[in-house]
Motif scaffolding. Structure first.
Motif, PDB file in Angstrom:
ATOM      1  N   GLY A  20     -59.518  29.658 -16.517  1.00 33.94           N
ATOM      2  CA  GLY A  20     -59.778  31.016 -16.021  1.00 33.94           C
ATOM      3  C   GLY A  20     -59.353  31.153 -14.562  1.00 33.94           C
ATOM      4  N   ALA A  21     -59.622  30.107 -13.780  1.00 35.71           N
ATOM      5  CA  ALA A  21     -59.196  30.108 -12.382  1.00 35.71           C
ATOM      6  C   ALA A  21     -57.682  30.310 -12.300  1.00 35.71           C
ATOM      7  CB  ALA A  21     -59.604  28.800 -11.709  1.00 35.71           C
ATOM      8  N   ARG A  22     -56.967  29.579 -13.133  1.00 38.86           N
ATOM      9  CA  ARG A  22     -55.496  29.687 -13.144  1.00 38.86           C
ATOM     10  C   ARG A  22     -55.070  31.104 -13.531  1.00 38.86           C
ATOM     11  NH1 ARG A  22     -51.178  30.548 -12.714  1.00 38.86           N
ATOM     12  NH2 ARG A  22     -49.240  29.383 -13.073  1.00 38.86           N
ATOM     13  N   GLY A  23     -55.831  31.728 -14.427  1.00 36.60           N
ATOM     14  CA  GLY A  23     -55.539  33.109 -14.807  1.00 36.60           C
ATOM     15  C   GLY A  23     -55.663  34.054 -13.613  1.00 36.60           C
ATOM     16  N   PHE A  24     -56.704  33.871 -12.809  1.00 37.27           N
ATOM     17  CA  PHE A  24     -56.856  34.712 -11.615  1.00 37.27           C
ATOM     18  C   PHE A  24     -55.741  34.449 -10.610  1.00 37.27           C
ATOM     19  CE2 PHE A  24     -61.391  35.524 -12.789  1.00 37.27           C
ATOM     20  CZ  PHE A  24     -61.306  36.904 -12.740  1.00 37.27           C
ATOM     21  N   ALA A  25     -55.241  33.201 -10.565  1.00 35.81           N
ATOM     22  CA  ALA A  25     -54.128  32.912  -9.659  1.00 35.81           C
ATOM     23  C   ALA A  25     -52.915  33.760 -10.052  1.00 35.81           C
ATOM     24  CB  ALA A  25     -53.777  31.425  -9.698  1.00 35.81           C
ATOM     25  N   SER A  26     -52.681  33.884 -11.369  1.00 32.61           N
ATOM     26  CA  SER A  26     -51.571  34.728 -11.821  1.00 32.61           C
ATOM     27  C   SER A  26     -51.855  36.204 -11.536  1.00 32.61           C
ATOM     28  CB  SER A  26     -51.327  34.547 -13.315  1.00 32.61           C
ATOM     29  OG  SER A  26     -50.563  33.382 -13.530  1.00 32.61           O
ATOM     30  N   LEU A  27     -53.099  36.628 -11.774  1.00 34.77           N
ATOM     31  CA  LEU A  27     -53.443  38.024 -11.499  1.00 34.77           C
ATOM     32  C   LEU A  27     -53.237  38.361 -10.024  1.00 34.77           C
ATOM     33  CD1 LEU A  27     -56.687  39.024 -13.429  1.00 34.77           C
ATOM     34  CD2 LEU A  27     -54.448  40.098 -13.548  1.00 34.77           C
ATOM     35  N   ALA A  28     -53.595  37.417  -9.145  1.00 36.50           N
ATOM     36  CA  ALA A  28     -53.456  37.676  -7.709  1.00 36.50           C
ATOM     37  C   ALA A  28     -52.002  37.986  -7.370  1.00 36.50           C
ATOM     38  CB  ALA A  28     -53.944  36.471  -6.907  1.00 36.50           C
ATOM     39  N   ARG A  29     -51.088  37.345  -8.099  1.00 33.99           N
ATOM     40  CA  ARG A  29     -49.673  37.574  -7.841  1.00 33.99           C
ATOM     41  C   ARG A  29     -49.227  38.995  -8.181  1.00 33.99           C
ATOM     42  NH1 ARG A  29     -46.470  33.116  -6.147  1.00 33.99           N
ATOM     43  NH2 ARG A  29     -47.849  32.706  -4.399  1.00 33.99           N
ATOM     44  N   LYS A  30     -49.947  39.650  -9.117  1.00 31.17           N
ATOM     45  CA  LYS A  30     -49.491  40.972  -9.533  1.00 31.17           C
ATOM     46  C   LYS A  30     -50.524  42.056  -9.280  1.00 31.17           C
ATOM     47  CE  LYS A  30     -48.129  38.967 -13.014  1.00 31.17           C
ATOM     48  NZ  LYS A  30     -47.040  39.142 -13.826  1.00 31.17           N
ATOM     49  N   ALA A  31     -51.476  41.773  -8.400  1.00 32.64           N
ATOM     50  CA  ALA A  31     -52.524  42.747  -8.096  1.00 32.64           C
ATOM     51  C   ALA A  31     -51.911  44.062  -7.627  1.00 32.64           C
ATOM     52  CB  ALA A  31     -53.437  42.187  -7.014  1.00 32.64           C
ATOM     53  N   PRO A  32     -52.533  45.200  -8.016  1.00 29.95           N
ATOM     54  CA  PRO A  32     -51.963  46.496  -7.651  1.00 29.95           C
ATOM     55  C   PRO A  32     -52.081  46.842  -6.166  1.00 29.95           C
ATOM     56  CG  PRO A  32     -54.007  46.782  -8.937  1.00 29.95           C
ATOM     57  CD  PRO A  32     -53.674  45.322  -8.951  1.00 29.95           C
ATOM     58  N   THR A  33     -53.049  46.272  -5.451  1.00 28.62           N
ATOM     59  CA  THR A  33     -53.162  46.556  -4.013  1.00 28.62           C
ATOM     60  C   THR A  33     -53.483  45.254  -3.270  1.00 28.62           C
ATOM     61  OG1 THR A  33     -55.567  46.869  -3.926  1.00 28.62           O
ATOM     62  CG2 THR A  33     -54.267  48.789  -4.598  1.00 28.62           C
ATOM     63  N   PRO A  34     -53.256  45.226  -1.943  1.00 27.67           N
ATOM     64  CA  PRO A  34     -53.561  44.011  -1.173  1.00 27.67           C
ATOM     65  C   PRO A  34     -55.044  43.630  -1.224  1.00 27.67           C
ATOM     66  CG  PRO A  34     -52.163  45.470   0.119  1.00 27.67           C
ATOM     67  CD  PRO A  34     -52.561  46.240  -1.114  1.00 27.67           C
ATOM     68  N   VAL A  35     -55.942  44.615  -1.266  1.00 24.79           N
ATOM     69  CA  VAL A  35     -57.374  44.282  -1.302  1.00 24.79           C
ATOM     70  C   VAL A  35     -57.732  43.643  -2.643  1.00 24.79           C
ATOM     71  CG1 VAL A  35     -59.714  45.221  -1.231  1.00 24.79           C
ATOM     72  CG2 VAL A  35     -57.990  46.051   0.371  1.00 24.79           C
ATOM     73  N   VAL A  36     -57.208  44.211  -3.725  1.00 25.93           N
ATOM     74  CA  VAL A  36     -57.464  43.611  -5.044  1.00 25.93           C
ATOM     75  C   VAL A  36     -56.872  42.205  -5.087  1.00 25.93           C
ATOM     76  CG1 VAL A  36     -57.032  43.797  -7.516  1.00 25.93           C
ATOM     77  CG2 VAL A  36     -57.612  45.846  -6.210  1.00 25.93           C
TER      78      VAL A  36
ATOM     79  N   GLY B 202     -47.472  32.419 -17.109  1.00 25.49           N
ATOM     80  CA  GLY B 202     -48.609  33.115 -16.494  1.00 25.49           C
ATOM     81  C   GLY B 202     -48.186  34.146 -15.458  1.00 25.49           C
ATOM     82  N   ASP B 203     -47.264  33.726 -14.580  1.00 29.25           N
ATOM     83  CA  ASP B 203     -46.886  34.620 -13.497  1.00 29.25           C
ATOM     84  C   ASP B 203     -45.963  35.745 -13.949  1.00 29.25           C
ATOM     85  OD1 ASP B 203     -48.425  33.056 -11.920  1.00 29.25           O
ATOM     86  OD2 ASP B 203     -46.786  32.062 -10.860  1.00 29.25           O
ATOM     87  N   SER B 204     -45.477  35.688 -15.203  1.00 30.93           N
ATOM     88  CA  SER B 204     -44.579  36.760 -15.629  1.00 30.93           C
ATOM     89  C   SER B 204     -45.203  37.636 -16.719  1.00 30.93           C
ATOM     90  CB  SER B 204     -43.241  36.171 -16.109  1.00 30.93           C
ATOM     91  OG  SER B 204     -43.488  35.272 -17.157  1.00 30.93           O
ATOM     92  N   LEU B 205     -46.472  37.366 -17.085  1.00 32.97           N
ATOM     93  CA  LEU B 205     -47.131  38.243 -18.058  1.00 32.97           C
ATOM     94  C   LEU B 205     -47.375  39.605 -17.422  1.00 32.97           C
ATOM     95  CD1 LEU B 205     -49.844  35.952 -19.667  1.00 32.97           C
ATOM     96  CD2 LEU B 205     -47.728  36.767 -20.690  1.00 32.97           C
ATOM     97  N   PRO B 206     -47.357  40.682 -18.245  1.00 33.41           N
ATOM     98  CA  PRO B 206     -47.635  41.993 -17.667  1.00 33.41           C
ATOM     99  C   PRO B 206     -49.062  42.054 -17.124  1.00 33.41           C
ATOM    100  CG  PRO B 206     -47.001  42.176 -19.995  1.00 33.41           C
ATOM    101  CD  PRO B 206     -47.109  40.721 -19.686  1.00 33.41           C
ATOM    102  N   LEU B 207     -49.201  42.723 -15.997  1.00 35.82           N
ATOM    103  CA  LEU B 207     -50.513  42.877 -15.362  1.00 35.82           C
ATOM    104  C   LEU B 207     -51.559  43.395 -16.332  1.00 35.82           C
ATOM    105  CD1 LEU B 207     -52.493  43.233 -12.925  1.00 35.82           C
ATOM    106  CD2 LEU B 207     -51.424  45.442 -12.518  1.00 35.82           C
TER     107      LEU B 207
END
Ligand SMILES: [Fe+2]
Ligand SMILES: [Fe+2]
Lengths: 309, 149
Positions: A54-70, A122-127
């Motif tokens: 799950g941690a690794r999943g959030f690492a990928s999400l952080a790469r595609k977050a919609p805003t800097p705060v997210v 992971g880093d290329s999955l759609p947000l």
């Protein structure tokens, strides 16, 4: 659409805790009987791996977050899931569930496949896909697995640790669904194009091959250990309820796909199991781990030591 | 743990000590190569990464490609490379350093990308729940403190 992500980020920073805050030698470890230890050891090993992946999943999400705060929130969640894995490993150590070197038990082949997939795609999955999958897993973890653990184990240190973890998870779930609202409020064509263009057939197939057996194996393992199926049902209901409360979440295609998928997973009499999931658990059990190669080095980062020199 | 602000580390003997570096990336690229030789262990606490090029290039065109190539060639581990790669909201800053990555690659040097949430008596606490024990922490000048000589 006025959710205050800045205030949430501040709360997250204020609520940080450390393994060093816990007194790991406090009395209560003796409540772990031999019988309970044998039953809970594989469960906790799975739990540590779920948090870690799950941690690794959030690492990928952080790469595609919609805003800097997210993005910054996701970076904290990445770290917090790692903290959960670390703390649960420390509980395993406290209960004598680890071998001499104190390392995390080897994951099963399905977890290894998931790790490989996250590293590769992971880093290329759609947000929207990743941002929908994560709250589903968090609802299941929070609502079913953790409640099961706390019902079974009376050790006060365990309950103290999970007060911290549950408070983190409440914030994760809040943010997860608020991000879905943010994504869902975007232009419809973007949602469709994003889901369609990034999801190449081989990626979809890859995801099915990896996640269908992974989830099913875990589901059956945990039910076999005594988790009431009603708890799984409630967890998925929670995902549906919170998602349904949102104004825009229903516009996300991935939300509907995963909702339907989750409903099939919890219903053991659904043909999904006979036709797809069970055969895939069987097939993947023949995959030799060595063909996957070495996973990336993040898998070595889990530790039960509160202090690193 | 001794805390050294700004440039105070230059006048301090770090031989045999365990050193943390908690500064913005342009300063890390300058400080880490300078301390990695004498310190026993170095932990580099990174907030967010920036692109690093080995030589100054005119600020046009292929600077990011050069930085990517530099990273690819200088850092062996794929996960560490990912941690060192700026994201889409990352800073546009490009730092020139021929030796930063080489310093990070030293076996006694470790990049810590977890968010730092507290500085405590004996070290630095990060959000993955671990306290990193240090002898010395090198950090930026606190607000309002005059630049140390
Ligand atoms: Fe967690
Ligand atoms: Fe979580």
């Amino acid at each position: 659409m006025t959710y205050d992500f800045d205030a949430m980020l501040q709360t997250i920073k204020d609520k940080q805790w450390s393994l060093a805050d816990i007194e790991w030698d406090a009395p209560g470890a003796e409540t772990m009987t031999d019988e309970l230890r044998a039953k809970m050891q594989p469960f906790l090993a799975d739990l540590v791996w779920i948090e870690h992946v799950g941690a690794r999943g959030f690492a990928s999400l952080a790469r595609k977050a919609p805003t800097p705060v997210v993005r910054e929130i996701y970076e904290y969640f990445h770290a917090e899931e790692q903290k959960h894995a670390n703390a649960e490993l420390a509980l395993m150590k406290r209960w004598g569930m680890l071998d001499e070197d104190g390392s995390i038990p080897e994951p099963n082949i399905n977890v290894k496949l998931a790790i490989k997939t996250l590293d590769a795609f992971g880093d290329s999955l759609p947000l929207s896909a990743l941002a929908t999958l994560i709250p589903l897993l968090e609802c299941a973890l929070d609502g079913a697995l953790v409640k099961f653990l706390l019902d079974e184990v009376s050790d006060p240190v365990c309950h103290e640790v999970f007060r911290h973890i549950n408070s983190d998870e409440a914030r994760h779930i809040t943010v997860d669904f608020q991000v879905l609202e943010l994504i869902g409020a975007g232009p419809m064509h973007r949602l469709l194009v994003e889901s369609a263009s990034n999801l190449k057939p081989q990626v979809v197939l890859g995801l099915i091959v990896v996640f269908v057996p992974l989830i099913n194996k875990m589901r059956d393992n945990i039910v076999a250990m005594g988790l009431p199926e009603q708890k799984l049902y409630n967890a998925v209901k929670r995902f549906r309820t919170i998602g349904g409360r949102g104004e825009y979440t229903h516009r996300i295609p991935a939300y509907h796909v995963l909702k339907a998928q989750a409903a099939m997973v919890i219903d053991r009499s659904h043909p999904y199991h006979r036709l797809l999931a069970d055969p895939m658990v069987k097939v993947t059990s023949f995959v030799p781990a060595r063909i996957l190669g070495r996973p990336q080095t993040w898998v070595d980062e889990v530790t039960h030591e509160p202090v690193a020199s | 743990m001794k805390i050294l602000y700004g440039d105070e580390w230059r006048a301090f003997d770090l031989t045999g000590l365990s050193v943390g570096v908690l500064v913005p990336p342009d300063q890390a690229a300058r400080i880490v190569p300078a301390v990695v030789g004498s310190a026993r262990a170095v932990k580099v606490f990174q907030d967010s990464p920036v692109w690093v090029v080995p030589v100054a290039v005119p600020r046009v065109g292929p600077v990011v490609s050069l930085a990517r190539l530099h990273l690819r060639m200088a850092v062996r581990d794929a996960w560490t490379r990912r941690l060192l790669t700026p994201g889409r909201f990352g800073s546009r800053e490009v730092v020139v350093s021929p030796s930063y990555y080489r310093a990070l690659e030293q076996p006694h040097c470790k990049l810590v990308a977890w968010p730092v949430y507290a500085i405590v008596e004996h070290g630095v606490r990060t959000a993955e729940g671990i306290e990193h024990r240090l002898d010395v922490l090198i950090t930026a000048n606190p607000l309002g403190k005059a630049k140390a000589a």
